[in-house]
Design a protein around this motif. Structure first.
Motif, short mmCIF file in Angstrom:
data_model
loop_
_atom_site.label_atom_id
_atom_site.label_comp_id
_atom_site.label_asym_id
_atom_site.label_seq_id
_atom_site.Cartn_x
_atom_site.Cartn_y
_atom_site.Cartn_z
N PRO A 79 0.80 -1.23 0.00
CA PRO A 79 0.00 0.00 0.00
C PRO A 79 0.83 1.28 0.00
O PRO A 79 0.32 2.35 -0.37
CB PRO A 79 -0.82 -0.12 1.29
CG PRO A 79 -0.94 -1.59 1.53
CD PRO A 79 0.37 -2.16 1.08
N LYS A 104 -5.24 -4.77 -8.79
CA LYS A 104 -5.10 -4.37 -7.39
C LYS A 104 -5.95 -5.30 -6.53
O LYS A 104 -7.06 -5.68 -6.91
CB LYS A 104 -5.54 -2.92 -7.21
CG LYS A 104 -4.63 -1.93 -7.94
CD LYS A 104 -5.02 -0.50 -7.65
CE LYS A 104 -4.14 0.48 -8.41
NZ LYS A 104 -2.72 0.40 -7.97
N SER A 106 -6.83 -6.60 -2.22
CA SER A 106 -6.65 -6.42 -0.78
C SER A 106 -5.64 -7.46 -0.29
O SER A 106 -5.36 -8.45 -0.98
CB SER A 106 -7.98 -6.62 -0.06
OG SER A 106 -8.39 -7.99 -0.15
N LEU A 107 -5.11 -7.25 0.91
CA LEU A 107 -4.17 -8.22 1.46
C LEU A 107 -4.84 -9.59 1.61
O LEU A 107 -4.22 -10.62 1.32
CB LEU A 107 -3.65 -7.74 2.82
CG LEU A 107 -2.72 -8.71 3.56
CD1 LEU A 107 -1.49 -9.05 2.72
CD2 LEU A 107 -2.32 -8.14 4.92
N GLN A 108 -6.09 -9.61 2.02
CA GLN A 108 -6.80 -10.87 2.18
C GLN A 108 -6.91 -11.61 0.84
O GLN A 108 -6.71 -12.83 0.78
CB GLN A 108 -8.19 -10.62 2.76
CG GLN A 108 -8.98 -11.90 3.04
CD GLN A 108 -10.33 -11.62 3.67
OE1 GLN A 108 -10.72 -10.46 3.85
NE2 GLN A 108 -11.06 -12.67 4.01
N GLU A 109 -7.20 -10.88 -0.23
CA GLU A 109 -7.28 -11.51 -1.56
C GLU A 109 -5.91 -11.98 -2.02
O GLU A 109 -5.76 -13.06 -2.60
CB GLU A 109 -7.86 -10.51 -2.56
CG GLU A 109 -9.32 -10.16 -2.33
CD GLU A 109 -9.79 -9.02 -3.21
OE1 GLU A 109 -10.90 -9.11 -3.75
OE2 GLU A 109 -9.03 -8.02 -3.35
N ASP A 149 -1.81 -4.36 6.18
CA ASP A 149 -3.15 -4.28 5.58
C ASP A 149 -3.21 -3.14 4.55
O ASP A 149 -2.49 -2.14 4.67
CB ASP A 149 -4.20 -4.04 6.66
CG ASP A 149 -4.47 -5.29 7.48
OD1 ASP A 149 -4.34 -6.40 6.92
OD2 ASP A 149 -4.80 -5.15 8.67
N GLY A 150 -4.08 -3.33 3.57
CA GLY A 150 -4.27 -2.30 2.56
C GLY A 150 -4.37 -2.89 1.17
O GLY A 150 -4.53 -4.10 0.99
N GLU A 151 -4.28 -2.01 0.17
CA GLU A 151 -4.43 -2.42 -1.22
C GLU A 151 -3.06 -2.67 -1.86
O GLU A 151 -2.16 -1.82 -1.78
CB GLU A 151 -5.17 -1.33 -2.01
CG GLU A 151 -5.49 -1.73 -3.44
CD GLU A 151 -6.26 -0.65 -4.18
OE1 GLU A 151 -7.46 -0.86 -4.44
OE2 GLU A 151 -5.67 0.40 -4.48
N TYR A 152 -2.93 -3.82 -2.51
CA TYR A 152 -1.67 -4.22 -3.15
C TYR A 152 -1.82 -4.21 -4.67
O TYR A 152 -2.91 -4.47 -5.20
CB TYR A 152 -1.26 -5.62 -2.69
CG TYR A 152 -0.69 -5.65 -1.29
CD1 TYR A 152 0.67 -5.79 -1.07
CD2 TYR A 152 -1.53 -5.52 -0.18
CE1 TYR A 152 1.20 -5.81 0.21
CE2 TYR A 152 -1.02 -5.53 1.11
CZ TYR A 152 0.35 -5.69 1.29
OH TYR A 152 0.87 -5.70 2.56
#
Length: 245
Positions: A79, A104, A106-109, A149-152
């Protein structure tokens, strides 16, 4: 009883290490330019090594030669815009045969596409997906635990399309046509215990055999990609192998 011939052209350790150092950085897979480049380097030691190409889609027993894969770049930005996984830093960071992607997450994805070894926190695992369309990255467990956490941003610049599978072979004639057969893989990137130890020892063994003043048996050397390459070689040479090996 066969007499073992010895001579003073046995390779020195620094020759084997030097070849390993040239081959180690190359990103090889079961198809693609990395495998071809590596065979070309081995040809410098074995000028008689023949290079063969087998088209994608070719039926080999009950297997099929897959599409050809070539990779140029791959990375993950966190992020903050930091490159936290970088194929160019170590080619094991990318799952072999990953399909191209730019998106892009999320960390979970992203976690669903990451591979690590909790019991070996400083090791990068080797993961491939030759026969199933997928993508992914490999990293140490310590790297994975440090992700925030955040957008990758995920980027893989690769070609996965019809092409060919490449392999090399060499037949060293002897006094009789009965053959001793050596086969080795060359498809694994940046590792030592399987590749590169196998093809390097096989290459220098072949050089030693070529230098012998007399050979009783004929020797066959095959340098192939794992599994599918061995099946291709058997399919194309089965009659000769059954008769002479």
């Amino acid at each position: 009883m066969l007499r073992i011939q010895t001579q003073n052209n046995a390779p020195q350790p620094d020759e084997l290490i030097g070849l390993a150092q040239r081959l180690f950085p190359i990103c090889r897979s079961i198809t693609g330019n990395g495998f071809r480049q590596s065979l070309s380097i081995l040809q410098e030691h074995l000028p008689g090594l023949r290079i063969h190409e087998v088209a994608s889609g070719t039926k080999v027993f009950d297997w099929t030669v897959p599409d050809e894969w070539n990779i140029r770049d791959a990375y993950v930005l966190d992020p903050l815009g930091q490159k936290v996984i970088d194929f160019k830093q170590h080619n094991l960071h990318l799952v072999g045969y990953s399909e191209p992607i730019s998106k892009k997450l999320s960390l979970q994805e992203l976690q669903q596409h990451l591979h690590s070894l909790p019991d070996k926190p400083d090791a990068i695992p080797y993961v491939t997906s030759y026969y199933k369309r997928a993508w992914g990255f490999c990293l140490t467990q310590r790297q994975r635990d440090s992700l925030i956490d955040g957008e990758y941003t995920v980027f893989i610049d690769a070609d996965l399309a019809p092409g060919s599978l490449t392999y090399g072979d060499l037949v060293i004639p002897g006094a009789v046509k009965d053959e001793v057969f050596f086969s080795t893989y060359l498809c694994h990137p940046s590792m030592a215990n399987n590749e590169l130890s196998g093809p390097i020892v096989t290459t220098f063994l072949a050089k030693w055999l070529l230098g012998l003043p007399h050979r009783h048996f004929t020797y066959r050397i095959a340098i192939v990609p794992e599994t599918i390459g061995a099946l291709v070689y058997l399919n194309q040479n089965l009659r000769t192998l059954r008769k002479r090996v």
